[in-house]
Scaffold this motif. Structure first.
Motif, PDB file in Angstrom:
ATOM      1  N   HIS A   1      15.270  13.303  -1.025  1.00  0.00           N
ATOM      2  CA  HIS A   1      15.439  14.639  -0.477  1.00  0.00           C
ATOM      3  C   HIS A   1      13.926  14.991  -0.112  1.00  0.00           C
ATOM      4  CE1 HIS A   1      19.556  14.954  -1.008  1.00  0.00           C
ATOM      5  NE2 HIS A   1      19.685  14.737  -2.318  1.00  0.00           N
ATOM      6  N   LEU A   2      12.871  14.238  -0.719  1.00  0.00           N
ATOM      7  CA  LEU A   2      11.649  14.828  -0.393  1.00  0.00           C
ATOM      8  C   LEU A   2      10.969  14.528   0.933  1.00  0.00           C
ATOM      9  CD1 LEU A   2       9.052  16.123  -1.505  1.00  0.00           C
ATOM     10  CD2 LEU A   2       8.425  13.661  -2.120  1.00  0.00           C
ATOM     11  N   ASP A   3      10.438  15.140   1.734  1.00  0.00           N
ATOM     12  CA  ASP A   3       9.973  14.731   3.173  1.00  0.00           C
ATOM     13  C   ASP A   3       8.818  13.948   2.949  1.00  0.00           C
ATOM     14  OD1 ASP A   3      10.928  17.004   5.604  1.00  0.00           O
ATOM     15  OD2 ASP A   3      11.867  16.824   3.721  1.00  0.00           O
ATOM     16  N   LEU A   4       8.542  13.042   4.006  1.00  0.00           N
ATOM     17  CA  LEU A   4       7.356  12.189   3.974  1.00  0.00           C
ATOM     18  C   LEU A   4       6.871  12.353   5.489  1.00  0.00           C
ATOM     19  CD1 LEU A   4       5.772   9.823   2.739  1.00  0.00           C
ATOM     20  CD2 LEU A   4       7.292   8.203   4.093  1.00  0.00           C
ATOM     21  N   VAL A   5       5.653  12.541   5.583  1.00  0.00           N
ATOM     22  CA  VAL A   5       4.857  12.702   6.564  1.00  0.00           C
ATOM     23  C   VAL A   5       4.033  11.289   6.542  1.00  0.00           C
ATOM     24  CG1 VAL A   5       3.149  13.730   7.772  1.00  0.00           C
ATOM     25  CG2 VAL A   5       4.750  15.094   6.809  1.00  0.00           C
ATOM     26  N   PHE A   6       4.485  10.157   7.624  1.00  0.00           N
ATOM     27  CA  PHE A   6       3.746   9.107   7.435  1.00  0.00           C
ATOM     28  C   PHE A   6       2.941   8.893   8.845  1.00  0.00           C
ATOM     29  CE2 PHE A   6       4.722   4.730   5.195  1.00  0.00           C
ATOM     30  CZ  PHE A   6       3.554   4.154   5.719  1.00  0.00           C
ATOM     31  N   ILE A   7       1.720   8.781   8.778  1.00  0.00           N
ATOM     32  CA  ILE A   7       0.914   8.802   9.946  1.00  0.00           C
ATOM     33  C   ILE A   7       0.265   7.199  10.224  1.00  0.00           C
ATOM     34  CG2 ILE A   7      -1.293   9.529  11.260  1.00  0.00           C
ATOM     35  CD1 ILE A   7      -1.015  11.982   9.375  1.00  0.00           C
ATOM     36  N   GLY A   8       0.735   6.794  11.347  1.00  0.00           N
ATOM     37  CA  GLY A   8       0.202   5.354  11.689  1.00  0.00           C
ATOM     38  C   GLY A   8       0.293   5.063  13.024  1.00  0.00           C
ATOM     39  N   ASN A   9      -0.012   3.765  13.268  1.00  0.00           N
ATOM     40  CA  ASN A   9       0.176   3.251  14.632  1.00  0.00           C
ATOM     41  C   ASN A   9       1.372   2.557  14.801  1.00  0.00           C
ATOM     42  OD1 ASN A   9      -0.773   1.190  12.967  1.00  0.00           O
ATOM     43  ND2 ASN A   9      -1.922   0.049  14.331  1.00  0.00           N
ATOM     44  N   TRP A  10       2.372   3.232  14.940  1.00  0.00           N
ATOM     45  CA  TRP A  10       3.781   2.814  15.041  1.00  0.00           C
ATOM     46  C   TRP A  10       3.951   1.989  16.347  1.00  0.00           C
ATOM     47  CZ3 TRP A  10       6.588   3.284  10.794  1.00  0.00           C
ATOM     48  CH2 TRP A  10       5.783   4.243   9.916  1.00  0.00           C
ATOM     49  N   GLN A  11       3.281   2.086  17.391  1.00  0.00           N
ATOM     50  CA  GLN A  11       3.531   1.384  18.752  1.00  0.00           C
ATOM     51  C   GLN A  11       2.717   0.143  18.681  1.00  0.00           C
ATOM     52  OE1 GLN A  11       6.188   2.099  20.717  1.00  0.00           O
ATOM     53  NE2 GLN A  11       6.418   4.028  19.628  1.00  0.00           N
ATOM     54  N   ALA A  12       1.854  -0.266  17.851  1.00  0.00           N
ATOM     55  CA  ALA A  12       0.715  -1.442  18.083  1.00  0.00           C
ATOM     56  C   ALA A  12       1.547  -2.780  17.935  1.00  0.00           C
ATOM     57  CB  ALA A  12      -0.352  -1.096  17.184  1.00  0.00           C
ATOM     58  N   SER A  13       2.768  -2.567  17.279  1.00  0.00           N
ATOM     59  CA  SER A  13       3.366  -4.011  17.077  1.00  0.00           C
ATOM     60  C   SER A  13       4.710  -3.811  17.009  1.00  0.00           C
ATOM     61  CB  SER A  13       2.655  -4.675  15.544  1.00  0.00           C
ATOM     62  OG  SER A  13       3.460  -3.778  14.717  1.00  0.00           O
ATOM     63  N   GLU A  14       5.316  -5.121  17.072  1.00  0.00           N
ATOM     64  CA  GLU A  14       6.727  -5.211  17.153  1.00  0.00           C
ATOM     65  C   GLU A  14       7.215  -4.897  15.631  1.00  0.00           C
ATOM     66  OE1 GLU A  14       8.851  -5.646  19.559  1.00  0.00           O
ATOM     67  OE2 GLU A  14       6.962  -5.753  20.957  1.00  0.00           O
ATOM     68  N   TYR A  15       6.457  -4.835  14.718  1.00  0.00           N
ATOM     69  CA  TYR A  15       6.887  -4.599  13.352  1.00  0.00           C
ATOM     70  C   TYR A  15       6.822  -3.050  13.263  1.00  0.00           C
ATOM     71  CZ  TYR A  15       6.202  -3.705   8.351  1.00  0.00           C
ATOM     72  OH  TYR A  15       6.322  -3.356   7.004  1.00  0.00           O
ATOM     73  N   GLY A  16       5.908  -2.365  13.668  1.00  0.00           N
ATOM     74  CA  GLY A  16       5.936  -0.754  13.769  1.00  0.00           C
ATOM     75  C   GLY A  16       6.970  -0.398  14.647  1.00  0.00           C
ATOM     76  N   LYS A  17       7.021  -1.033  15.646  1.00  0.00           N
ATOM     77  CA  LYS A  17       8.170  -0.297  16.598  1.00  0.00           C
ATOM     78  C   LYS A  17       9.617  -0.679  16.075  1.00  0.00           C
ATOM     79  CE  LYS A  17       5.655  -1.589  20.887  1.00  0.00           C
ATOM     80  NZ  LYS A  17       5.632  -2.373  22.003  1.00  0.00           N
ATOM     81  N   ARG A  18       9.754  -1.691  15.350  1.00  0.00           N
ATOM     82  CA  ARG A  18      11.123  -1.864  14.585  1.00  0.00           C
ATOM     83  C   ARG A  18      11.271  -0.947  13.552  1.00  0.00           C
ATOM     84  NH1 ARG A  18      12.666  -4.069   9.931  1.00  0.00           N
ATOM     85  NH2 ARG A  18      10.519  -5.388   9.632  1.00  0.00           N
ATOM     86  N   LEU A  19      10.416  -0.646  12.650  1.00  0.00           N
ATOM     87  CA  LEU A  19      10.535   0.361  11.783  1.00  0.00           C
ATOM     88  C   LEU A  19      10.517   1.806  12.152  1.00  0.00           C
ATOM     89  CD1 LEU A  19       7.729  -0.965   8.987  1.00  0.00           C
ATOM     90  CD2 LEU A  19      10.326  -1.383   8.686  1.00  0.00           C
ATOM     91  N   LEU A  20       9.743   2.160  13.143  1.00  0.00           N
ATOM     92  CA  LEU A  20      10.092   3.311  13.887  1.00  0.00           C
ATOM     93  C   LEU A  20      11.403   3.716  14.533  1.00  0.00           C
ATOM     94  CD1 LEU A  20       8.726   5.982  14.976  1.00  0.00           C
ATOM     95  CD2 LEU A  20       7.867   4.842  17.093  1.00  0.00           C
ATOM     96  N   SER A  21      12.003   2.758  15.097  1.00  0.00           N
ATOM     97  CA  SER A  21      13.297   2.674  15.360  1.00  0.00           C
ATOM     98  C   SER A  21      14.648   2.697  14.417  1.00  0.00           C
ATOM     99  CB  SER A  21      13.745   1.456  16.408  1.00  0.00           C
ATOM    100  OG  SER A  21      14.871   1.478  16.984  1.00  0.00           O
ATOM    101  N   GLY A  22      14.264   1.982  13.531  1.00  0.00           N
ATOM    102  CA  GLY A  22      15.114   1.922  12.251  1.00  0.00           C
ATOM    103  C   GLY A  22      15.085   3.178  11.290  1.00  0.00           C
ATOM    104  N   TYR A  23      14.104   3.982  11.076  1.00  0.00           N
ATOM    105  CA  TYR A  23      13.962   5.059  10.325  1.00  0.00           C
ATOM    106  C   TYR A  23      13.648   6.352  11.222  1.00  0.00           C
ATOM    107  CZ  TYR A  23      13.751   1.904   6.435  1.00  0.00           C
ATOM    108  OH  TYR A  23      13.905   0.789   5.484  1.00  0.00           O
TER     109      TYR A  23
END
Length: 184
Positions: A86-108
């Protein structure tokens, strides 16, 4: 490994940024090396003067993570753990820089407690996120001392770090550690 061996053999002085790396050099090359730790106090010297730099999180209490979105930073493990909390998470990162990041961004991105923000390089804005979080989550598991960990240590917030020799050395075993989503 060849590059590493050549660098150690032909260097006038070998310098490590972490005592765990210095131990590795000693064990593998029988060589003493200098250890120079990163500073991080510049992170707390950022200005609070410009209040409109603060990008508000809708959560009152939130954990914070800042990193390059790479597998060795255990990003997926952190997101998996927080997706069931239930705790919020602010996660700052380069989500668009790789397929890995894009997949995680889309999934979460659909989880209301996960605030997945693009990279922020302005120290004034980062200062506000760091100052206002209730805990810092550090998933790095490779490469020695990480500047984002050292910077966060200056804020006096609880740090929950991936359990590896580098993070334990950086925090001198003062912290909380995790190796899987359940522990986190």
């Amino acid at each position: 490994r060849i590059s590493e061996a050549m660098a150690v053999k032909y260097s006038h002085t070998v310098v490590a940024d972490n005592s765990a790396i210095a131990e590795y050099i000693k064990e593998n090359y029988n060589l003493e090396c200098e250890t120079i730790a990163y500073g991080g106090d510049h992170a707390v010297k950022a200005s609070e003067a410009n209040e409109n730099l603060w990008i508000s999180c809708t959560a009152k209490d939130y954990a914070l993570a800042i990193c390059r979105i790479e597998p060795e930073n255990n990003v997926e493990m952190i997101l998996e753990a927080f997706s069931s909390l239930h705790l919020d998470l602010v996660f700052i990162g380069n989500w668009q820089a790789s397929e890995y990041g894009k997949r995680l961004l889309s999934g979460y991105c659909g989880f209301k407690n996960l605030h997945l923000l693009d990279s922020i390089y302005d120290n004034n804005i980062l200062f506000r996120y760091r100052k206002n979080c209730c805990a810092y989550i550090h998933g790095h598991s490779a490469g020695g001392t990480n500047p984002s960990l050292v910077e966060m240590m200056h804020f006096g917030k609880p740090i929950i770090a991936h359990d590896c020799a580098y993070n334990r050395a950086s925090m001198e075993d003062h912290g909380n550690y995790f190796s899987n989503p359940r522990q986190l």
